[in-house]
Design a protein around this motif. Structure first.
Motif, PDB file in Angstrom:
ATOM      1  N   ARG A   1      -5.481  -2.416  -8.856  1.00 37.06           N
ATOM      2  CA  ARG A   1      -4.419  -3.419  -8.727  1.00 37.06           C
ATOM      3  C   ARG A   1      -4.327  -3.935  -7.299  1.00 37.06           C
ATOM      4  O   ARG A   1      -4.130  -5.122  -7.067  1.00 37.06           O
ATOM      5  CB  ARG A   1      -3.078  -2.814  -9.155  1.00 37.06           C
ATOM      6  N   GLN A   2      -4.498  -3.029  -6.336  1.00 37.30           N
ATOM      7  CA  GLN A   2      -4.424  -3.422  -4.927  1.00 37.30           C
ATOM      8  C   GLN A   2      -5.554  -4.381  -4.554  1.00 37.30           C
ATOM      9  O   GLN A   2      -5.354  -5.282  -3.741  1.00 37.30           O
ATOM     10  CB  GLN A   2      -4.488  -2.193  -4.017  1.00 37.30           C
ATOM     11  N   ALA A   3      -6.734  -4.183  -5.109  1.00 38.83           N
ATOM     12  CA  ALA A   3      -7.857  -5.069  -4.808  1.00 38.83           C
ATOM     13  C   ALA A   3      -7.551  -6.497  -5.244  1.00 38.83           C
ATOM     14  O   ALA A   3      -7.789  -7.456  -4.496  1.00 38.83           O
ATOM     15  CB  ALA A   3      -9.123  -4.557  -5.479  1.00 38.83           C
ATOM     16  N   VAL A   4      -7.009  -6.635  -6.441  1.00 36.62           N
ATOM     17  CA  VAL A   4      -6.654  -7.967  -6.943  1.00 36.62           C
ATOM     18  C   VAL A   4      -5.504  -8.546  -6.122  1.00 36.62           C
ATOM     19  O   VAL A   4      -5.540  -9.716  -5.715  1.00 36.62           O
ATOM     20  CB  VAL A   4      -6.280  -7.883  -8.442  1.00 36.62           C
ATOM     21  N   GLU A   5      -4.499  -7.734  -5.860  1.00 33.97           N
ATOM     22  CA  GLU A   5      -3.337  -8.218  -5.113  1.00 33.97           C
ATOM     23  C   GLU A   5      -3.694  -8.617  -3.688  1.00 33.97           C
ATOM     24  O   GLU A   5      -3.148  -9.586  -3.154  1.00 33.97           O
ATOM     25  CB  GLU A   5      -2.257  -7.143  -5.090  1.00 33.97           C
TER      26      GLU A   5
ATOM     27  N   PHE B   1      -2.901   7.414 -11.719  1.00 30.58           N
ATOM     28  CA  PHE B   1      -2.105   6.366 -11.084  1.00 30.58           C
ATOM     29  C   PHE B   1      -2.837   5.802  -9.865  1.00 30.58           C
ATOM     30  O   PHE B   1      -2.844   4.587  -9.648  1.00 30.58           O
ATOM     31  CB  PHE B   1      -0.739   6.912 -10.680  1.00 30.58           C
ATOM     32  N   LEU B   2      -3.456   6.672  -9.079  1.00 29.51           N
ATOM     33  CA  LEU B   2      -4.194   6.215  -7.896  1.00 29.51           C
ATOM     34  C   LEU B   2      -5.354   5.314  -8.299  1.00 29.51           C
ATOM     35  O   LEU B   2      -5.614   4.299  -7.641  1.00 29.51           O
ATOM     36  CB  LEU B   2      -4.716   7.405  -7.091  1.00 29.51           C
TER      37      LEU B   2
ATOM     38  N   THR C   1       0.528  17.116 -13.495  1.00 27.35           N
ATOM     39  CA  THR C   1       1.117  16.080 -12.646  1.00 27.35           C
ATOM     40  C   THR C   1       0.074  15.543 -11.671  1.00 27.35           C
ATOM     41  O   THR C   1       0.017  14.341 -11.413  1.00 27.35           O
ATOM     42  CB  THR C   1       2.329  16.638 -11.886  1.00 27.35           C
ATOM     43  N   GLY C   2      -0.761  16.431 -11.141  1.00 26.91           N
ATOM     44  CA  GLY C   2      -1.847  15.998 -10.260  1.00 26.91           C
ATOM     45  C   GLY C   2      -2.819  15.080 -10.981  1.00 26.91           C
ATOM     46  O   GLY C   2      -3.290  14.090 -10.411  1.00 26.91           O
ATOM     47  N   ALA C   3      -3.122  15.386 -12.244  1.00 28.05           N
ATOM     48  CA  ALA C   3      -4.008  14.522 -13.026  1.00 28.05           C
ATOM     49  C   ALA C   3      -3.356  13.163 -13.272  1.00 28.05           C
ATOM     50  O   ALA C   3      -4.027  12.118 -13.205  1.00 28.05           O
ATOM     51  CB  ALA C   3      -4.356  15.193 -14.353  1.00 28.05           C
TER      52      ALA C   3
ATOM     53  N   LEU D   1       0.803  -1.223   0.000  1.00 30.23           N
ATOM     54  CA  LEU D   1       0.000   0.000   0.000  1.00 30.23           C
ATOM     55  C   LEU D   1       0.837   1.275   0.000  1.00 30.23           C
ATOM     56  O   LEU D   1       0.288   2.367  -0.155  1.00 30.23           O
ATOM     57  CB  LEU D   1      -0.936   0.023   1.213  1.00 30.23           C
ATOM     58  N   LEU D   2       2.152   1.169   0.158  1.00 30.06           N
ATOM     59  CA  LEU D   2       2.997   2.358   0.228  1.00 30.06           C
ATOM     60  C   LEU D   2       2.886   3.253  -1.008  1.00 30.06           C
ATOM     61  O   LEU D   2       2.718   4.464  -0.863  1.00 30.06           O
ATOM     62  CB  LEU D   2       4.460   1.977   0.489  1.00 30.06           C
ATOM     63  N   PRO D   3       2.955   2.735  -2.245  1.00 30.49           N
ATOM     64  CA  PRO D   3       2.841   3.639  -3.394  1.00 30.49           C
ATOM     65  C   PRO D   3       1.521   4.403  -3.426  1.00 30.49           C
ATOM     66  O   PRO D   3       1.492   5.592  -3.752  1.00 30.49           O
ATOM     67  CB  PRO D   3       2.969   2.715  -4.609  1.00 30.49           C
TER      68      PRO D   3
END
Length: 163
Positions: free
Chosen positions: A139-143, A132-133, A125-127, A25-27
């Motif tokens: 990706r985090q849900a699957v991982e 990315f978020l 950059t914010g967009a 979860l760090l990134p």
């Protein structure tokens, strides 16, 4: 006694899952913190025309973004190396996890000039960070499901082998 051992193995698997989850979860947490910090930086640099070291030392001195980007940048700017602001920014942004390193590195050359070009670049950059978020959450849900399955199946296999 066997049940106690089984419980300990399951507890170890749960601890392993939590540790792996925290690291993965760090990134996402860092990107969220940098997104908020960039908004404060736009206000300070572009609107209020405050010097960057002042913003880094006061407004952006707390949080995960400070640990990964703002404090190292401030130390480089105050250091005796004599590097320019864009060079310090590139070096500090290069220490971030991918892809945040290249997303933020493009802001470095625009920092000394400030103004509307910097504001647009920070908004872009914010967009990119927002995109990315979004990708990182899916990706985090699957991982998370895969990590839980591996930890639980490994613990169950170990319990079966030991019994």
């Amino acid at each position: 006694m066997r049940w106690l051992g089984a419980l300990l193995v399951l507890a170890g698997a749960g601890g392993g899952y939590l540790l792996a989850r925290r690291e993965s979860l760090l990134p996402e947490r860092l990107a969220r913190a940098l997104l908020v910090d960039l908004g404060e930086m736009v206000d300070g640099v572009c609107c209020l025309r405050r010097p960057l070291p002042d913003i880094l030392g006061k407004d952006l001195a707390e949080g995960l973004g400070a640990v990964w980007l703002w404090k190292p940048l401030l130390e480089m700017l105050k250091g005796e190396t004599g590097q320019s602001l864009p060079a310090c920014w590139a070096e500090a942004a290069g220490q971030l996890p991918a892809p945040m390193d290249w997303m933020l590195a493009s802001l470095g050359p625009l920092l000394p000039a400030g103004g509307e070009a910097l504001r647009r670049a920070i908004e872009e950059t914010g967009a990119e960070l927002t995109g990315f978020l979004r990708e990182e959450r899916s990706r985090q849900a699957v991982e998370a499901r895969l990590t839980a399955a591996v930890c639980l199946s490994g613990a169950c296999l170990l319990i079966l082998v030991l019994m």
